[in-house]
Design an enzyme around this catalytic site. Structure first.
Site, PDB file in Angstrom:
ATOM      1  N   ASP A 106       0.902  -1.255  -0.181  1.00 21.84           N
ATOM      2  CA  ASP A 106       0.108   0.059  -0.079  1.00 21.84           C
ATOM      3  C   ASP A 106       0.987   1.107  -0.023  1.00 21.84           C
ATOM      4  O   ASP A 106       1.293   1.706   0.938  1.00 21.84           O
ATOM      5  CB  ASP A 106      -0.966   0.099   1.275  1.00 21.84           C
ATOM      6  CG  ASP A 106      -1.725   1.231   1.342  1.00 21.84           C
ATOM      7  OD1 ASP A 106      -2.215   1.779   0.171  1.00 21.84           O
ATOM      8  OD2 ASP A 106      -1.919   1.884   2.284  1.00 21.84           O
TER       9      ASP A 106
ATOM     10  N   GLU B 105      -1.088  -1.568  -4.857  1.00 15.03           N
ATOM     11  CA  GLU B 105      -2.391  -0.600  -5.195  1.00 15.03           C
ATOM     12  C   GLU B 105      -1.825   0.346  -5.998  1.00 15.03           C
ATOM     13  O   GLU B 105      -0.943   0.879  -6.074  1.00 15.03           O
ATOM     14  CB  GLU B 105      -2.745  -0.081  -3.774  1.00 15.03           C
ATOM     15  CG  GLU B 105      -4.097   0.545  -3.995  1.00 15.03           C
ATOM     16  CD  GLU B 105      -4.652   1.251  -2.646  1.00 15.03           C
ATOM     17  OE1 GLU B 105      -5.048   0.545  -1.997  1.00 15.03           O
ATOM     18  OE2 GLU B 105      -4.243   2.356  -2.460  1.00 15.03           O
TER      19      GLU B 105
ATOM     20  N   ASP C 288      -2.169   0.773   7.596  1.00  9.62           N
ATOM     21  CA  ASP C 288      -1.578   0.831   6.399  1.00  9.62           C
ATOM     22  C   ASP C 288      -0.848  -0.961   6.291  1.00  9.62           C
ATOM     23  O   ASP C 288      -0.965  -1.297   5.100  1.00  9.62           O
ATOM     24  CB  ASP C 288      -0.083   1.668   6.598  1.00  9.62           C
ATOM     25  CG  ASP C 288      -0.192   3.091   6.578  1.00  9.62           C
ATOM     26  OD1 ASP C 288      -1.025   3.553   5.525  1.00  9.62           O
ATOM     27  OD2 ASP C 288       0.040   3.975   7.605  1.00  9.62           O
TER      28      ASP C 288
END
Length: 165
Positions: free
Chosen positions: A7, A66, A138
């Site tokens: 991420d 992502e 996160d």
């Protein structure tokens, strides 16, 4: 198969490794935090080194990252793009296959709702991986990316078996 989910962020980049198979389990993960006062090149170096270290530790078959989303402003999007760039470079530099997923696609895969909140995604990550302790957002987002890739890979295998059979 080992999947390292990432991420990206310029201040906090989450990473989480899972092993797939009959049972999916978390191998480890963490959050790379950079100082917001540090110049961008130093923050990018820290992200690259952190992800390179995670790749060396977990030896993933796939790096699932992502994709960009519409940030609050153009500068934020540009900086996030730089962070993604060094992450993609870390994987490509050692020959790890890279897959990219849109945020809505990840949320849809885990919760059935492309507009799910981070807390809803974290709840599903904890359920799917059997986690007892609540991970940082996160980290749970990174694990969600890995789980979304794992689900897509499993679906692809089932579809190819059906077509061949």
């Amino acid at each position: 198969m080992i999947v390292l989910g990432v991420d990206p962020g310029s201040h906090a980049t989450g990473f989480g490794a899972i092993a797939t198979g009959p049972v999916v389990c978390m191998l480890g993960g963490g959050v790379i935090r950079t100082k917001s006062s540090a110049p961008l090149p130093e923050r990018l170096l820290a992200i690259h080194e952190g992800i390179s270290g995670a790749i060396a530790e977990f030896k993933p078959d796939v790096l699932a990252v992502e994709d960009l989303f519409n940030a609050k402003n153009a500068r934020s999007s540009l900086i996030l793009g730089h962070a993604r760039g060094v992450i993609l470079l870390a994987g490509a530099g050692v020959g790890v296959s890279v897959a990219e997923y849109a945020p809505r696609e990840i949320k849809q895969a885990l919760t059935g709702n492309g507009g799910a909140t981070k807390e809803q995604v974290r709840f599903m990550v904890m359920r799917l991986l059997g986690l007892k302790e609540t991970p940082a957002l996160d980290l749970s987002d990174a694990l969600a990316v890995a789980l979304a890739h794992s689900g897509r890979a499993q679906l692809g295998k089932k579809l190819s078996r059906k077509i061949e059979g």
